[in-house]
Design an enzyme around this catalytic site. Structure first.
Site, mmCIF file in Angstrom:
data_model
loop_
_atom_site.group_PDB
_atom_site.id
_atom_site.type_symbol
_atom_site.label_atom_id
_atom_site.label_comp_id
_atom_site.label_asym_id
_atom_site.label_seq_id
_atom_site.Cartn_x
_atom_site.Cartn_y
_atom_site.Cartn_z
ATOM 1 C CB THR A 51 -15.854 58.340 -27.698
ATOM 2 O OG1 THR A 51 -16.288 56.929 -27.441
ATOM 3 C CG2 THR A 51 -14.264 58.311 -27.091
ATOM 4 C CG ASN A 52 -15.553 62.264 -30.239
ATOM 5 O OD1 ASN A 52 -14.545 61.220 -30.158
ATOM 6 N ND2 ASN A 52 -15.841 62.546 -31.492
ATOM 7 C CB THR A 61 30.918 78.711 -10.806
ATOM 8 O OG1 THR A 61 31.964 79.331 -10.730
ATOM 9 C CG2 THR A 61 29.786 79.334 -9.994
ATOM 10 C CB SER A 103 31.218 46.428 -8.494
ATOM 11 O OG SER A 103 31.988 45.713 -9.396
ATOM 12 C CB SER A 104 29.292 41.698 -10.248
ATOM 13 O OG SER A 104 30.139 42.162 -11.578
#
Length: 489
Positions: free
Chosen positions: A144-145, A190, A321-322
């Site tokens: 695995t390594n 700026t 928006s609701s």
């Protein structure tokens, strides 16, 4: 359920019943049960699965060349790996991507799926490991390594390529807008205050350039990820592998993936060092920082539409928006901002995971994989979304840009070379106090003529360096003559 629906498999801890239809085996089954963490399985990362199959295919080819694996077994393993690389059986990679064991569960998941599919191709049943074994044959000369880090690097390379494609798409969108807006004069800012003139095209060109720079840096960073430790086996000493295995496996893997890979010069170091992943993660953070900054700018420039900057219009994507009728929000830049915030956090995760390694192995590469691939996936999607659903549809409010430009006090800066900083400051203060324009104050004080002002404030003169000598001398001479006339009077 009847016993016919299961097969019995054995491991270190004893026997377990594995679903007969499963291509994975007992090791994967235990890992599936042990690591119910994120709900995100390895199957969600096709690049990693493809990379794992490529590594296993290369190992089989190398071991067969060295006389350690029969041609029959090699061919079966290779055929199974090719199917997986083509997208088959990905749903059989069922282990949670966040797991203990340094990636062993992912490696075994690959070994078992490849093995059982190869057994079928050889005419045997799944689980008949006497003919072909997940550990003995599919995992031959591997650990695995070295398998997991190698696969992770290959998958990361694929992810980099996909991200670069998405960034190129976004770069092209900004580049097109830079050309479209090239003739629109506006105010630069700026610290959110009026600064000096520029064009909207120049502003958008900076977003394209920032992407171009990050693409170059990402390509440079990808070179590090192409160094692998395949052949290191457990800790880098190459135990259980043939002396020529690493080189032959490398050559096979390069042919299979089409990637120019190299074997690390010191496999012990390479097996424990996660520095390349830290650098890649840092690059993703850099990209995310700049993308988020760009989206901040887009939200500011489009703010309003009547009580904000209102210089550009983002394409309306949905009602905002609701409760507030007619409100449209900058939802696409906002979602990209949120992706960036996630990438920042993932970079911290990679940092701690890389630092947490001990001695000859880092056991935390699974969380590195999770963090990296999530960042890659979301950044790639964010670039495409920003390009297609926002940047390509941006329009400019040319009239508003012109109006704010003409009323701006920032024009006083452009007159510094002609009337001097002191006079320019006084002109700006008076214009601000009385709500008039810079042009009106300069003409009233007779600091410049109308023709001289027109020349000094030409759009092209305001947005690039220029030689001031002749016009400055002319104005200075005119100013001296006016002073002499005043004294004579």
């Amino acid at each position: 359920m009847s016993n016919q629906e299961f097969r019995v498999e054995y491991d270190l801890l004893g026997e377990r019943q594995v679903p007969q239809e499963a291509y994975y085996g007992v090791h994967t089954l235990r890992a599936k049960e042990n690591f119910e963490i994120s709900g995100t399985t390895v199957s969600c990362y096709p690049n990693l699965i493809i990379a794992l199959a490529a590594v296993k295919q290369a190992a089989a080819v190398a071991n067969a060349e060295l006389g350690l694996l029969s041609p029959t077994l090699r061919d079966a393993i290779v055929a199974a790996c090719i199917e997986i690389r083509e997208g088959h059986l990905h749903e059989q990679f069922v282990v949670d991507v966040i797991q203990g064991g340094a990636g062993t569960s992912t490696n075994m998941n690959a070994n078992e799926v490849i093995c059982n599919r190869a057994l079928e191709l050889m005419g045997h049943k799944r689980g008949e490991y006497a003919h072909l074994h997940p550990n003995e044959h599919v995992n031959l000369a591997q650990s695995t390594n070295d398998v997991y880090p190698t696969a992770l690097r290959i998958a990361t390379f694929f992810a980099i390529e996909h991200l670069l494609e998405a960034m190129a798409q976004l770069h092209a969108a900004f580049d097109e807008k830079a050309l479209e807006f090239a003739g629109l004069l506006k105010l630069g800012r700026t610290q959110l205050q009026d600064a000096v003139p520029m064009t909207l095209g120049q502003e958008f060109s900076t977003y394209a350039v920032m992407l171009e720079e990050d693409m170059a840096r990402l390509r440079e960073a990808s070179a590090l990820i192409r160094e692998i430790n395949l052949g290191a086996t457990a800790i880098g000493t190459g135990i259980t592998a043939h002396p020529d295995y690493a080189q032959k496996a490398l050559e096979a893997l390069q042919r299979i993936t089409g990637i120019e890979l190299s074997t690390a010069p010191n496999l012990i170091e390479a097996t424990q060092d996660c520095g390349a992943f830290v650098q890649i993660s840092g690059m993703l953070k850099r990209i995310a920082v700049k993308l988020s900054k760009t989206c901040n700018d887009l939200r500011l420039l489009s703010s309003g539409p009547r009580a904000g900057f209102g210089e550009i219009n983002l394409p309306p994507m949905q009602a905002g928006s609701s409760i507030m009728p007619g409100k449209v929000n900058p939802v696409i830049p906002e979602v990209v901002n949120q992706v960036a915030f996630e990438v920042f956090g993932s970079d911290i995760t990679v940092t701690f995971a890389a630092e947490g390694g001990q001695l000859q192995l880092n056991a935390f590469e699974p969380i590195i994989a999770y963090a990296l691939f999530r960042s890659f996936k979301h950044l790639t999607a964010a670039c495409i979304t920003l390009a297609d659903k926002c940047v390509k549809g941006i329009t400019a409010n040319a009239g508003h840009l012109r109006e704010t430009m003409e009323r701006s006090l920032a024009l006083a800066t452009a007159l510094n070379p002609y009337i001097g900083y002191k006079n320019a400051t006084s002109v700006a203060a008076e214009a601000h106090a009385h709500g008039t324009t810079i042009r009106e104050v300069v003409l009233r004080r007779q600091l410049m003529t109308g023709a001289q002002l027109d020349e000094a404030l030409r759009p092209e003169a305001l947005i690039q360096p220029r030689i001031y000598g002749s016009l400055v001398d002319l104005i200075a001479a005119a100013g001296a003559g006016a002073e002499q006339d005043a004294v004579a009077k």
